[in-house]
Design an enzyme around this catalytic site. Structure first.
Site, short mmCIF file in Angstrom:
data_model
loop_
_atom_site.label_atom_id
_atom_site.label_comp_id
_atom_site.label_asym_id
_atom_site.label_seq_id
_atom_site.Cartn_x
_atom_site.Cartn_y
_atom_site.Cartn_z
N ASP A 316 0.82 -1.21 0.00
CA ASP A 316 0.00 0.00 0.00
C ASP A 316 0.86 1.27 0.00
O ASP A 316 2.01 1.26 0.42
CB ASP A 316 -0.90 0.04 1.24
CG ASP A 316 -2.04 -0.96 1.18
OD1 ASP A 316 -2.03 -1.83 0.29
OD2 ASP A 316 -2.93 -0.88 2.04
N HIS A 458 3.75 -2.21 3.03
CA HIS A 458 3.76 -0.88 2.42
C HIS A 458 5.06 -0.67 1.65
O HIS A 458 6.15 -0.90 2.20
CB HIS A 458 3.62 0.21 3.50
CG HIS A 458 2.32 0.14 4.25
ND1 HIS A 458 2.10 -0.78 5.26
CD2 HIS A 458 1.18 0.85 4.12
CE1 HIS A 458 0.87 -0.62 5.73
NE2 HIS A 458 0.29 0.36 5.06
#
Length: 489
Positions: A316, A458
């Protein structure tokens, strides 16, 4: 897989701005005035491009904290700035002073570059992350990336620790009651962790490191409290060579518990890591009760099942110019496919990296434009967040995203109804945004992964890129294959 299909057919980042609290320097005022006086500029390809600026304000996931955005698409000196705003003026002044200083430095440098004839465009990207603590305080970590046409850009961190109820900005001395005797322990622990950090191996500049970690309060003002960890941030070149970037050193609060004041002491009665799944003893019992043939058949079946286990890796908040390419290289090394949930605001800055993700065979996902908490927004605002991100991803890669992940995992039935994309959550959270420790990535994966898992990571944290290979090696050894979230169905 936690996927919720559409019934009709997703710092480092939210935004806001109430107004300038401090005037920018004279050079920025002059540049802004000249920019506003010209509706168009001539781009490098000879076309006239309309210069637009956008200021906006949105709610964050935390009550009383807004997020401001200032964006300019000026082709020569573009910028995207996102920062927190509260009801406490002292906090806002503190934050805005840093923002204005960075923007002033950037625009002044770019103005001078233009004056001497340089045609190399620059880039300024400021984002932030919020870390709440049980003491009632929040750690705001500003992440600045600036490039002004030289050989290299630079990344730096700026932190503000704030207690909304008392309206006080927290300094490192407040954690230790201002007792300078505690600085010796803090300094020693930070130095020990620098020496043990694998990402800093052979990169530490000993003399500079010892100077930057002397037991003085001013050496540790760039910090954040992230659950059970005190995180200390250093500038590029401050303690290590440029290859190491801006070092981040994590010190467990448990090692400072005796020195910390009560609000920040670690509650040792709380389990901080997810507990590993309980071992299932039923297989062993069954083996004892079965015949040798049955046991052999069962083992063969287990081996066959292991070969078919699947897991979806997801990333992400990218793309990021340093971390995403590193992750792509590691994934390619192990022939692993993944899904990247991208922020539109970052795709706008790094379109070529978004394109590289698709070219490498990975799935593209929408994670909104500003990492906004959608359940606090109107339908029109949600649609703008999603459609704007869809458009920039398609424009940059030639393909629209095929899945959507709501920031913070916040969604409801109304949100699902208005989206034209499947909503994808996760069941394994590596908490990489919190611990920033490459070695911990595998710890969290091991504790929760199973056949069909969707793993949340991430691609904006260097520690994630550094720990990814160990995760892939482990999963392969356990018989997992890597698929995109759409293939996991």
């Amino acid at each position: 897989m936690n996927k919720f299909p559409n019934k009709k057919r997703r710092l480092w980042i939210e935004v806001a701005c109430i107004g300038l609290i401090a005037l920018l320097s004279m050079s920025f005022i002059l540049l802004s005035s000249s920019t506003k006086g010209n509706a168009n500029q001539t781009s490098s390809n000879g076309k006239n491009t309309k210069i637009t600026k956008e200021d906006s304000t949105k709610e964050s996931a935390f009550p009383g904290i807004l997020i401001k955005t200032e964006v300019s698409n000026d082709e020569y000196s573009p910028y995207s700035i996102q920062y927190p705003h509260s009801k406490v003026e002292a906090f806002n002044v503190h934050i805005k002073k840093y923002i204005d200083e960075q923007l002033d430095t950037y625009l002044s440098t770019m103005q001078e570059n233009k004056r001497i004839g340089s045609k190399i465009p620059g880039e300024l990207n400021i984002a932030f992350e919020i870390f709440p603590h049980t003491s009632g305080s929040f750690s705001f970590v500003m992440i600045t990336g600036m490039y002004t046409g030289g050989a290299n850009g630079y990344t730096e961190f700026n932190t503000v620790n704030f207690h909304p109820e008392s309206e006080k900005i927290i300094g490192i001395n407040d954690l230790f009651g201002g007792d300078e005797s505690n600085l010796v322990k803090l300094s020693s622990l930070v130095r020990d962790n620098i020496k043990k950090d694998p990402s800093l191996k052979d990169q530490v500049q000993e003399e500079e490191m010892l100077l930057a970690t002397e037991p003085r309060w001013g050496n540790f003002e760039q910090f954040a409290i992230i659950d059970d960890t005190l995180v200390i941030y250093f500038d590029e070149y401050e303690i290590a060579s440029g290859v190491a970037g801006a070092p981040i050193i994590a010190v467990p609060l448990s090692e400072l518990n005796e020195q910390l004041l009560a609000p920040y002491k670690l509650d040792n009665s709380v389990d901080r890591l997810p507990k590993p799944p309980v071992e299932d003893s039923s297989v062993d019992v069954q083996v004892e009760e079965n015949s040798k043939d049955e046991t052999s058949t069962q083992v063969d079946q287990q081996i066959d099942d292991t070969k078919t286990k699947r897991v979806a890796l997801t990333f992400d908040d990218g793309p990021d110019p340093k971390v995403t390419p590193s992750i792509l290289t590691t994934l390619e090394k192990y022939d692993a496919k993944a899904t990247f949930f991208m922020l539109g605001s970052r795709v706008e800055f790094y379109p070529e990296i978004a394109s590289d993700v698709l070219k490498a065979g990975h799935e593209l996902g929408n994670h909104t434009w500003t990492h906004a908490k959608l359940t606090n927004m109107t339908t029109d605002a949600i649609l703008e967040e999603v459609s704007k991100t869809n458009n920039i991803i398609e424009q940059s890669t030639g393909q629209e995203p095929t899945v959507f992940r709501p920031p913070y995992g916040a969604f409801n039935d109304d949100l699902v109804n208005i989206l034209n994309l499947p909503v994808v959550l996760w069941d394994v959270d590596t908490l990489d945004w919190k611990h920033r420790d490459a070695s911990q990535l595998l710890v969290y994966v091991k504790s929760s992964v199973h056949d069909g898992s969707t793993i949340l990571m991430h691609d904006i944290h260097l520690s994630t890129a550094q720990g990814l290979e160990d995760v892939l090696v482990y999963l392969i050894s356990e018989g997992y294959t890597f698929v995109t979230v759409s293939e996991l169905e």
